[in-house]
Motif scaffolding. Structure first.
Motif, short mmCIF file in Angstrom:
data_model
loop_
_atom_site.label_atom_id
_atom_site.label_comp_id
_atom_site.label_asym_id
_atom_site.label_seq_id
_atom_site.Cartn_x
_atom_site.Cartn_y
_atom_site.Cartn_z
N SER A 1 76.93 92.40 74.83
CA SER A 1 75.91 91.60 74.14
C SER A 1 75.39 90.49 75.02
O SER A 1 74.78 89.54 74.54
CB SER A 1 76.51 91.01 72.86
OG SER A 1 77.58 90.17 73.20
N GLY A 2 75.64 90.57 76.32
CA GLY A 2 75.14 89.54 77.23
C GLY A 2 75.60 89.87 78.64
O GLY A 2 76.27 90.88 78.86
N TYR A 3 75.22 88.98 79.57
CA TYR A 3 75.64 89.17 80.95
C TYR A 3 77.00 88.52 81.14
O TYR A 3 77.08 87.30 81.10
CB TYR A 3 74.64 88.52 81.91
CG TYR A 3 73.23 89.03 81.77
CD1 TYR A 3 72.86 90.27 82.29
CD2 TYR A 3 72.25 88.27 81.13
CE1 TYR A 3 71.56 90.73 82.16
CE2 TYR A 3 70.95 88.73 80.99
CZ TYR A 3 70.61 89.96 81.52
OH TYR A 3 69.33 90.42 81.39
N ASP B 1 75.84 87.90 67.75
CA ASP B 1 76.14 86.58 67.18
C ASP B 1 75.96 85.48 68.23
O ASP B 1 76.35 84.34 68.03
CB ASP B 1 77.55 86.55 66.58
CG ASP B 1 78.63 86.83 67.62
OD1 ASP B 1 78.28 87.05 68.80
OD2 ASP B 1 79.81 86.83 67.26
N GLY B 2 75.39 85.84 69.35
CA GLY B 2 75.10 84.88 70.42
C GLY B 2 74.20 85.58 71.41
O GLY B 2 74.19 86.81 71.47
N GLU C 1 67.15 84.02 74.21
CA GLU C 1 67.24 83.36 72.90
C GLU C 1 65.92 83.45 72.12
O GLU C 1 65.89 83.93 70.99
CB GLU C 1 67.66 81.90 73.09
CG GLU C 1 67.81 81.09 71.82
CD GLU C 1 68.97 81.53 70.93
OE1 GLU C 1 70.04 81.86 71.50
OE2 GLU C 1 68.81 81.57 69.70
N GLU C 2 64.84 83.04 72.72
CA GLU C 2 63.57 82.97 72.02
C GLU C 2 63.10 84.36 71.56
O GLU C 2 62.74 84.57 70.41
CB GLU C 2 62.53 82.30 72.95
CG GLU C 2 61.45 81.50 72.27
CD GLU C 2 61.85 80.79 70.98
OE1 GLU C 2 62.85 80.02 71.00
OE2 GLU C 2 61.16 81.01 69.95
N GLY D 1 72.61 89.21 63.91
CA GLY D 1 73.22 89.89 62.76
C GLY D 1 73.14 91.41 62.84
O GLY D 1 73.91 92.11 62.20
N LEU D 2 72.21 91.93 63.62
CA LEU D 2 72.12 93.39 63.77
C LEU D 2 73.23 93.88 64.70
O LEU D 2 73.62 93.17 65.62
CB LEU D 2 70.78 93.78 64.42
CG LEU D 2 69.48 93.68 63.65
CD1 LEU D 2 68.33 94.20 64.52
CD2 LEU D 2 69.54 94.47 62.35
#
Ligand code: ZN
Length: 506
Positions: free
Chosen positions: A29-31, A70-71, A77-78, A85-86
């Motif tokens: 969900s991120g780097y 959730d982050g 972000e924008e 939530g997905l």
């Protein structure tokens, strides 16, 4: 004995962990930061140590791609806040060419792991749920919801009990969110749920309430239950996690209790590994600190990258602060020492760490020190020598180090114009520059030229510092630099002569 060999020997000797199935997990969900590569590399090396002992072993790396967003990385972000939530597999990819948000980040970490020679089979949790592989454990969890709350309370001391609570979240059929649903009332076939507007701070539910089957990918277990459920579904017998999970009353203890009291599954061998620290702090990508895992192979050759993570026992912290320090050259030095230990057939830990750092074949590293190479790449006419000595590969990393990581002191650039500071040189220094300029037509050996600068300077009444400083100032605009004669001889001769004469007249 090297730490991974010890672990493998212990696992085999205990007789409890058969078949040998090593697993680790990651939420795409991120780097992730560089430090988070420690987990998969620790597991990779344990797997390889098992294989070295001629036992059959399996190694899987599960993408927890059913988790909700959730982050977000700050740069997304924008654009992506609407998808909070997905499940990560339901949100779109930040870049074209990937099926989803989760797939994009799964491929991101898999790419660097594959480069680092991590030979895991990559699995998707989302796929396993959707193929129905979790149906049985979901049923067990729902049937044992009271017991699971008891375990939470007993193990972690949490007193928060919710009447009617069920260990499941489902995907809301109206808005597609998973992170906002509260599930209750399990009748053996379906569960009831409410998509709550205010249950979590990071996502807003749509208010839908309905009933749905919890199976075949409609719902997901909360992660404390999801973790041991994966072990049972897959058959995992060896799995570690960052040591924060293994603190008393933490998620590992809960998973262990769920294994024995709910899932009737033997507790896997644990590898509670320590963190990788940067500047004494845990590297965190959310705070914008540190480097991304995907960048690792831009600044380290893959073997040296592997070496960084595996040379230290998994129970010890690794400190690595590459920015503005000599940590990278020191790492290369250590790697060369490890190679020496390996090729001298010293059966020590360092040699074994080198062996485990190799990917397909054993590659002998260059014998030139990285710090020397870092000077050579800054000298215009060393290119030929670098090529002849077969140093292009490491030279590439030396360049990256100089440009992105090196302390200012280690950087030098031949100045295109005579630096202003040259005007402040003393007459004696200018004399020396002029004398050396006249001598450059001779064929010099670097050692001899170095001595000549020193003794000529002395004759002219200069200390060695004053003598050498004159050259550094007119060439690189600093009062110190790499070994002078080597630097001068690496330059175009006419350029050097002209520069010294110009300085002498300034
Ligand atoms: Zn909803």
């Amino acid at each position: 004995m090297f730490w991974a060999d010890k672990v493998a020997a212990e696992i085999i000797a205990s007789g409890k962990y058969k078949p040998f199935w090593v697993d680790d997990m990651f939420t795409p969900s991120g780097y992730p930061h560089v430090g988070s590569l420690r987990g998969p590399l620790v597991h990779d090396i344990v797997y390889k140590a098992l294989r070295d002992k001629r036992v059959d072993a399996k190694w899987t790396y599960v993408m927890n791609d059913f988790d909700p967003i959730d982050g977000l990385p700050p740069e997304l972000e924008e654009r992506f806040k609407q998808y909070y939530g997905l499940p990560v597999r339901s949100a779109p990819s930040p870049e074209e060419g990937y099926g989803s948000f989760g797939e994009y980040f799964a491929k991101d970490i898999q790419k660097v792991l594959k480069e680092l020679g991590v030979e895991a089979e990559y699995l998707s949790s989302w796929d396993m749920y959707h193929e129905g592989k979790f149906n049985e454990v979901i049923r067990i969890a729902l049937d044992n919801s009271e017991k699971i709350q008891d375990i939470y309370e007993k193990v972690s001391g949490s007193k928060k009990r919710e009447k009617g609570w069920l260990p499941l979240q489902v995907i809301c059929e109206n808005c597609g969110k998973l992170g906002t649903t509260r599930v209750h009332d399990w009748d053996g076939k379906t569960v009831a749920y409410v998509c709550e507007p205010d249950m979590v701070r990071w996502a807003k539910g749509c208010g839908t309430s309905a009933r749905i089957s919890p199976f075949d990918g409609n719902g997901k277990l909360p992660w404390k239950v999801d973790w041991p459920a994966h072990w049972k579904v897959m058959g995992v017998t060896i799995e570690g996690a960052g040591k924060d999970h293994s603190s008393a009353g933490g998620s590992r203890d809960i998973a262990k209790a769920l294994c024995s009291e709910v899932f009737d599954y033997p507790n896997p061998y644990n590898l509670p590994y320590e963190f990788m620290l940067i500047g004494g702090k845990k590297m965190s990508s959310s705070k914008g600190l540190g480097l991304k895992a995907r960048d690792l192979t831009d600044f380290l050759p893959v073997e040296v990258g592997r070496f960084l993570f595996i040379k230290t026992d998994y129970r010890k912290q690794v400190e690595f602060e590459p920015i503005g320090t000599n940590a990278i050259p020191v790492l290369f030095d250590e790697y060369q020492k490890a190679a020496e230990a390996y090729f001298d057939k010293k059966s020590d830990d360092l040699g074994r760490a080198f062996e485990f750092s190799q990917i397909k074949e054993v590659k002998k590293p260059p014998s030139v020190r990285f710090s020397v190479l870092a000077q050579w790449v800054q000298m215009p006419s060393m290119d030929q020598e670098i090529k002849e000595k077969g140093l292009e590969d490491w030279a590439k990393y030396a360049k990256v180090w100089v440009e992105r990581f090196a302390p200012e002191n280690d950087k030098f650039m031949i100045q295109e114009k005579l630096p202003e500071e040259a005007k402040k040189l003393s007459d004696k220094q200018k004399n020396l520059l002029s004398e050396i300029s006249k001598l450059l037509d001779k064929k010099w050996k670097a050692e001899d030229l170095q001595t000549e600068v020193y003794s000529l300077g002395k004759e002219l009444g200069l200390t060695s510092t004053e003598a050498f400083e004159a050259f550094y100032i007119v060439l690189i605009g600093k009062n110190h630099g790499p070994k002078l004669a080597w630097l001068i001889l690496s330059l175009d001769k006419d350029f050097a002569k002209k520069r010294f004469e110009e300085a002498a007249k300034s």
